[in-house]
Scaffold this motif. Structure first.
Motif, short mmCIF file in Angstrom:
data_model
loop_
_atom_site.label_atom_id
_atom_site.label_comp_id
_atom_site.label_asym_id
_atom_site.label_seq_id
_atom_site.Cartn_x
_atom_site.Cartn_y
_atom_site.Cartn_z
N PRO A 419 60.75 62.46 108.13
CA PRO A 419 61.07 61.18 107.13
C PRO A 419 59.99 60.83 106.54
CG PRO A 419 61.16 60.48 109.68
CD PRO A 419 60.29 61.21 109.71
N HIS A 420 60.37 60.49 104.85
CA HIS A 420 59.35 60.43 104.03
C HIS A 420 60.01 59.52 102.81
CE1 HIS A 420 61.97 63.85 102.76
NE2 HIS A 420 61.52 64.06 101.69
N ALA A 421 59.46 58.45 101.36
CA ALA A 421 59.52 57.93 100.54
C ALA A 421 58.60 57.88 99.63
CB ALA A 421 60.05 55.91 101.09
N GLY A 422 59.52 57.37 98.37
CA GLY A 422 58.15 57.90 97.46
C GLY A 422 58.72 56.57 96.44
N GLY A 423 58.18 57.52 95.10
CA GLY A 423 58.46 56.82 93.42
C GLY A 423 57.66 57.46 92.55
N GLY A 424 58.16 57.19 91.61
CA GLY A 424 58.18 57.42 90.67
C GLY A 424 57.83 56.52 88.96
N ILE A 425 56.09 56.58 88.34
CA ILE A 425 56.20 55.80 87.56
C ILE A 425 56.47 56.66 86.18
CG2 ILE A 425 54.17 54.05 86.84
CD1 ILE A 425 53.22 54.78 89.50
N GLY A 426 56.31 56.01 85.25
CA GLY A 426 56.00 56.92 83.72
C GLY A 426 55.03 55.74 83.12
N LEU A 427 54.35 56.54 82.52
CA LEU A 427 52.56 56.13 81.88
C LEU A 427 52.79 55.49 81.24
CD1 LEU A 427 50.18 56.31 82.51
CD2 LEU A 427 49.87 58.50 81.51
N GLU A 428 53.30 55.68 80.36
CA GLU A 428 53.52 55.15 78.64
C GLU A 428 54.13 54.00 78.92
OE1 GLU A 428 54.26 58.28 79.49
OE2 GLU A 428 52.90 59.68 78.22
N ARG A 429 55.22 53.95 79.90
CA ARG A 429 56.19 52.68 79.25
C ARG A 429 55.11 51.95 80.46
NH1 ARG A 429 62.57 52.58 81.55
NH2 ARG A 429 62.19 54.21 80.08
N VAL A 430 53.89 52.10 81.43
CA VAL A 430 52.73 50.95 82.01
C VAL A 430 52.57 50.60 81.54
CG1 VAL A 430 51.51 50.71 83.74
CG2 VAL A 430 53.74 51.84 84.44
N VAL A 431 52.07 51.61 80.42
CA VAL A 431 50.66 50.44 79.68
C VAL A 431 51.53 50.32 78.26
CG1 VAL A 431 49.39 52.28 77.78
CG2 VAL A 431 49.21 52.87 79.93
N MET A 432 52.45 50.91 77.75
CA MET A 432 53.23 49.36 76.94
C MET A 432 53.41 48.13 77.85
SD MET A 432 57.00 50.69 75.26
CE MET A 432 57.60 50.07 76.99
N LEU A 433 54.29 48.25 78.86
CA LEU A 433 54.33 46.56 79.84
C LEU A 433 53.15 46.19 79.73
CD1 LEU A 433 57.98 48.34 81.22
CD2 LEU A 433 57.39 46.54 79.22
N TYR A 434 52.35 46.85 79.93
CA TYR A 434 50.75 45.88 80.18
C TYR A 434 50.05 44.86 79.29
CZ TYR A 434 46.57 45.57 82.55
OH TYR A 434 44.88 44.57 82.89
N LEU A 435 50.57 46.30 78.61
CA LEU A 435 49.80 45.01 77.21
C LEU A 435 50.34 44.94 76.03
CD1 LEU A 435 47.69 48.71 76.37
CD2 LEU A 435 46.82 46.18 76.69
N GLY A 436 52.06 44.70 76.09
CA GLY A 436 53.25 43.86 76.11
C GLY A 436 52.96 44.82 74.21
N LEU A 437 52.92 46.32 74.25
CA LEU A 437 53.03 46.94 72.83
C LEU A 437 55.01 46.53 72.84
CD1 LEU A 437 51.15 49.72 73.57
CD2 LEU A 437 50.66 47.76 72.47
N PRO A 438 54.75 46.61 70.93
CA PRO A 438 56.16 46.56 70.36
C PRO A 438 57.23 47.74 71.25
CG PRO A 438 55.26 46.55 69.14
CD PRO A 438 54.97 46.92 69.83
N ASN A 439 56.52 49.26 71.28
CA ASN A 439 56.74 50.36 71.24
C ASN A 439 56.21 51.48 72.01
OD1 ASN A 439 57.94 53.01 70.13
ND2 ASN A 439 59.27 52.18 68.85
N ILE A 440 56.92 52.26 73.01
CA ILE A 440 56.36 53.62 73.70
C ILE A 440 55.50 54.19 73.23
CG2 ILE A 440 58.74 54.79 73.56
CD1 ILE A 440 57.51 54.70 76.91
#
Lengths: 455, 455
Positions: A419-440
């Motif tokens: 049994p297993h589980a996981g996930g995936g993160i988009g790096l550029e989107r995370v950084v955009m949102l973390y910094l509040g940038l207007p465009n990826i």
């Protein structure tokens, strides 16, 4: 040779040598003022005719060095009386004895660094639009803001790996050229592969699961994914970097969810330590409220989220997916109620998730799957995967997946699957949102979108 | 729940619970013997009819569980009198009270794990050929040898990043879909990109250099590269992982060469610490002499290498590249003379290097470039890059490079370029050579070659 950011008041009255890009140069009679820039740092230099080291011709020579040339300067560090507002080194300057042009730039640059680093505003000062910046990205990357963003991208990637390694996840390498369009045939790039056809992987999902079936306990994959989606929005790229992980669990998939939350919080904490200067620099050009999160992470069920939306006047069904507008709204509601920009929605409706998603055993209309949100936008999607062969096959058929296209993947489930589980993160989107940038695109060194394949 | 490799003599007479793949099972009357395997570890279990917990039917049930099923067992840890040779846990076994099949495998597996993990030899025991293994890679990966190789691949990648980070190199993300075939048009995969055509990057070379021109000091890129070369050899893949780095230097490119040597030696040292068990396990199936290296790293000039070859009877010109046979021979000569499997050849003839290679200022027939070798095969190639626009343009023309295909790259050199050098390592090849594996496919989780695009 000392770097500009390493020079400090202990160097006063000492002769030093440093290298950087010539950010500004101005000649006034027998003097030349210059600013040397290196990544996020800058220092002022002054050269003046002294009858010994610096001649009048030398001042003329300095005044004619094109901006952005790489120069080495040698000189004495002097304390200034009035702070140099325009430089990060505001308490000291260099009285230049020697200057050497390491690499000369052309005189007519396609964009000016000072224009590219200016915040948007109503003033009449020149700005550079995003397309022009991206067309001449190598120059644009030189702004302190972009150096800061690149540092944060690097730190995010490096910290992700460091923290996962501490948590016994192992770096794993999966193929990007695959024989079949893995998750539905749409939006996939196709290429000639010798005498046959290959596709570029849209995610490492099936391969990281095959790693688990191959006996790996906890894996992570870091690398590019490719989406041939003709979406021209502020948040889509055709190639971006995915931080993907997958782990075996023993009793409940919340073992994985908890691990993911802890990993994200650890990254946020270490980013604040490692990149505070960078965060401040970026905020000066692109103002944004500081990113807030809770510890432990706020986890709501999807149903709780829907209730909050309904209380705010939204009409939607129990098993309906969130629209982007509702995601954004829910993000604002959560921020008001709980004071966090980062939270998780758990137990998504089964119908809106991929075929490999494990149904909730207590309510088969829902699933053991979750999304992570930052500032009201999804940054990670994941969940428990079906680990039984027959169940997976039936789900694939029900979702209209061509079984032949997932043959190797499906067959692997015949051999005993933890049994297993996981996930995936988009790096550029995370950084955009973390910094509040207007465009990826601002969070990608050389972004790719349907209209941009260069530089 | 405790992992098999964590069980030790302190657990004797305690009840524990563990999970693993059912490696072996054998029923003899009122007893069942089983072996549970988890990655590189295994433990023996015994279930016998005791009139209480375990019934006769239960023994029958256990005897019929297909091998490779995932099982949870609960039982008491017992010290054994005679070591259990077939298990890594040779001093203890588990007297099983309960067994639970978490995920049942099919009965007829396409390969047997014990066959796949057997060393080559003259005995009459069954083996599995490489193609069959790769066709059923998910099962094949479960052998302790492959778990060990995967751990070493992971460690190599992770340690590379850790050590580079300590050396102030920053993780950098570059595009893999590019608008032109970057280094000559041959051997490049082509894909439809909306209304135009894109190519898969054969290396991150031009983009990591553009990163340096964009103001980065030290960058590294870790990710896939793609070669459409129809080479069906033991050492070619069509997709492999490249560990690439590039750095600014101040006075001499040997600042970079020294850094690269130190990084490699640090990785070797940490691998020995972190992966000694893995190295031993791999050597049992694929015997190889331990990998030897010197500190500091042996650096010979290309000319010195040619002299050694000539003394051994080889006839070759001063500016001729090494054939693969001569590389191998030189590796043996170096091993005999200096006692190292790892060395560097510096100052390659200019004519055999790519267009962006900096000529040796003291002898323009040679260049400021180097190759790193392991066990007589090249693992890294690198050097100082031309940083002047006119010089680079002239070199590209002389090499017959289509200037239009490198337009963005070339233009970047007009904006002031810090002197820089770097190199790139093929991960799978390094791991193959480090372990002395006979085939690079063994060092790739899901290898890609001209004839293999699955699983």
């Amino acid at each position: 040779m000392i770097q500009i950011n390493e020079i400090n008041t202990s160097h006063i009255n000492q002769i030093i040598e440093t290298r950087g890009f010539l950010h500004q140069v101005r000649r006034t009679g027998k003097q030349a003022f210059l600013v040397i820039r290196d990544q996020m740092s800058s220092i002022q230099g002054i050269a003046y005719v002294d009858g010994q080291k610096i001649s009048k011709e030398m001042i003329q020579f300095i005044g004619n060095i094109p901006k952005e040339s790489v120069v080495d300067i040698k000189g004495i560090v002097i304390a200034v009386e009035k702070p140099v507002e325009s430089c990060t080194q505001s308490n000291i300057e260099i009285h230049v004895h020697e200057i050497f042009v390491v690499s000369r730039a052309i005189s007519r640059l396609p964009l000016q660094i000072e224009d590219a680093m200016r915040p948007d505003g109503d003033d009449n000062l020149a700005k550079v639009n995003l397309d022009t910046k991206l067309d001449h990205r190598v120059l644009d990357l030189r702004t302190p803001t972009n150096q800061a963003i690149l540092n944060i991208l690097s730190s995010f990637g490096e910290l992700f790996i460091l923290i996962l390694r501490e948590n016994k996840f192992r770096m794993t390498f999966v193929p990007h050229m695959i024989s079949c369009a893995s998750e539905g045939g749409a939006n996939v790039f196709e290429l000639k592969y010798f005498l046959s056809t290959a596709y570029l992987a849209q995610s490492p999902q099936l391969y990281k699961q095959m790693g688990i079936i191959g006996g790996r306990k906890r894996v992570f994959v870091m690398g590019p994914v490719f989406r041939a989606e003709n979406s021209n929005t502020h948040r889509h790229l055709t190639e971006f970097n995915c931080l993907d992980l997958e782990m075996q669990f023993y009793l409940h998939y919340h073992e994985v969810l908890d691990t993911l939350c802890q990993i994200m919080v650890s990254i946020f904490k270490m980013l604040e330590q490692e990149c505070q200067e960078e965060i401040n620099i970026v905020a000066r050009q692109y103002p944004a409220k500081p990113f807030e999160y809770l510890e432990p992470t706020l986890v709501l069920t999807f149903t709780e989220g829907v209730q909050m939306l309904r209380q705010a006047g939204v009409t939607m069904g129990d098993h309906e997916d969130l629209t982007m507008a509702n995601e954004k709204l829910l993000g604002r509601l959560v921020k008001i109620k709980f004071g966090t920009d980062f939270y998780v929605l758990d137990k998504f409706p089964l119908a809106v998730r991929p075929f490999y998603t494990m149904p909730d055993p207590e309510d088969p209309e829902f699933s053991n799957s979750y999304d992570f949100f930052m500032r009201g936008e999804e940054i990670m999607t994941g969940g428990q995967r079906i680990h039984g062969f027959e169940m997976l096959k039936a789900s694939a058929i029900a979702h209209g997946v061509n079984l032949d296209s997932i043959r190797d993947y499906l067959n692997a489930f015949q051999y005993g699957v933890p049994p297993h589980a996981g996930g995936g993160i988009g790096l550029e989107r995370v950084v955009m949102l973390y910094l509040g940038l207007p465009n990826i695109r601002m969070a990608s060194m050389f972004p790719r979108d349907p209209k941009r394949l260069t530089p």
